[in-house]
Write a protein that holds these residues in place. Structure first.
Motif, mmCIF file in Angstrom:
data_model
loop_
_atom_site.group_PDB
_atom_site.id
_atom_site.type_symbol
_atom_site.label_atom_id
_atom_site.label_comp_id
_atom_site.label_asym_id
_atom_site.label_seq_id
_atom_site.Cartn_x
_atom_site.Cartn_y
_atom_site.Cartn_z
ATOM 1 N N LYS A 216 4.398 32.079 0.710
ATOM 2 C CA LYS A 216 4.114 31.362 -0.526
ATOM 3 C C LYS A 216 5.312 30.489 -0.855
ATOM 4 O O LYS A 216 6.460 30.900 -0.675
ATOM 5 N N LEU B 16 7.069 27.862 -3.773
ATOM 6 C CA LEU B 16 7.150 27.270 -5.109
ATOM 7 C C LEU B 16 8.311 26.280 -5.114
ATOM 8 O O LEU B 16 9.454 26.649 -4.821
ATOM 9 N N TYR C 247 3.148 24.497 -6.287
ATOM 10 C CA TYR C 247 3.005 25.847 -5.746
ATOM 11 C C TYR C 247 1.910 25.868 -4.686
ATOM 12 O O TYR C 247 0.795 25.402 -4.920
ATOM 13 N N SER D 276 0.079 28.620 -2.111
ATOM 14 C CA SER D 276 -0.063 30.041 -1.820
ATOM 15 C C SER D 276 -0.055 30.332 -0.320
ATOM 16 O O SER D 276 0.118 31.486 0.086
ATOM 17 N N ASN E 140 4.841 30.772 -13.601
ATOM 18 C CA ASN E 140 4.388 31.279 -12.313
ATOM 19 C C ASN E 140 4.882 32.718 -12.157
ATOM 20 O O ASN E 140 6.010 33.030 -12.544
ATOM 21 N N LEU F 296 5.376 34.373 -9.310
ATOM 22 C CA LEU F 296 5.962 34.648 -8.010
ATOM 23 C C LEU F 296 7.313 35.338 -8.184
ATOM 24 O O LEU F 296 8.252 34.789 -8.764
#
Length: 208
Positions: free
Chosen positions: A40, A42, A70, A72, A204, A206
């Motif tokens: 992933k 970002l 972002y 995934s 986010n 993450l």
């Protein structure tokens, strides 16, 4: 990745948790997976600098925030050194110039553009304020004793990172500068002698 041994890096801060390993880059570096993997990603572009006033008082606009992007799923090949580019923030302006735009951040074909610089304030002599620069999020327009400057436009997209417009500067005899745009919320317009708030950014979840 699921552990330290799956990749090497330069310039990253590494943290781990039960859900995986997080590599955070605050400056440019490299990321080299030791096996084929999907990660992933970002990415945030560099924020812009605020405008510089041509005189005192000469309210200027705030710089726009960097783009937010972002993904995934990003597929990486084993033993390949991938460049991580972290865009620098724009320079705050002096002496009646527009703030510097932020630079683009990128990794493995995913990028986020920098924000647009804030507009420069001019002398309190009936002159309109200058517009904020365009960017992933636009810079705020400068206040003007005649007409406030227009906020810069967002040039964001799903490809180059999300962002919003900068706020307009106020006019009349007030001259409050507009706030820079955020990745989620447009910058507020200047009101009276008050400068506009900067726009809010994205959230986010993450984590490492």
């Amino acid at each position: 990745g699921n552990g330290f041994n799956q990749a090497t890096s330069t310039g990253a801060t590494i943290t781990t948790s039960s859900i995986g390993t997080l590599y955070t880059f605050n400056s440019s570096g490299t990321f080299t997976p030791q096996a084929n993997m999907t990660v992933k990603v970002l990415i945030v572009g560099g924020g812009a600098g605020g405008g510089g006033g041509a005189s005192n008082p000469a309210p200027s606009g705030g710089g726009g925030g960097g783009g937010f992007n972002y993904h995934s799923t990003s597929t990486l090949t084993a033993s390949t050194a991938y460049a991580v580019v972290v865009g620098q923030g724009g320079t705050g302006a002096t002496g009646g110039t527009t703030g510097g735009n932020g630079a683009t951040s990128s990794f493995n074909g995913v990028s986020a553009s920098g924000g647009g610089g804030g507009g420069t304030g001019l002398a309190n002599n009936g002159t309109p304020g200058n517009a904020g620069a365009n960017g992933s999020s636009g810079g705020g327009g400068a206040g003007g004793s005649g007409t406030g400057g227009i906020g810069g436009s967002a040039t964001s997209s799903l490809t180059f990172g999300l962002g919003t417009n900068g706020g307009n500067g106020s006019g009349a005899s007030s001259e409050g500068g507009g706030g820079g745009g955020g990745t989620r919320i447009i910058g507020s317009a200047g009101s009276g002698t008050n400068g506009g708030d900067g726009g809010a950014g994205q959230v986010n979840t993450l984590t490492g």
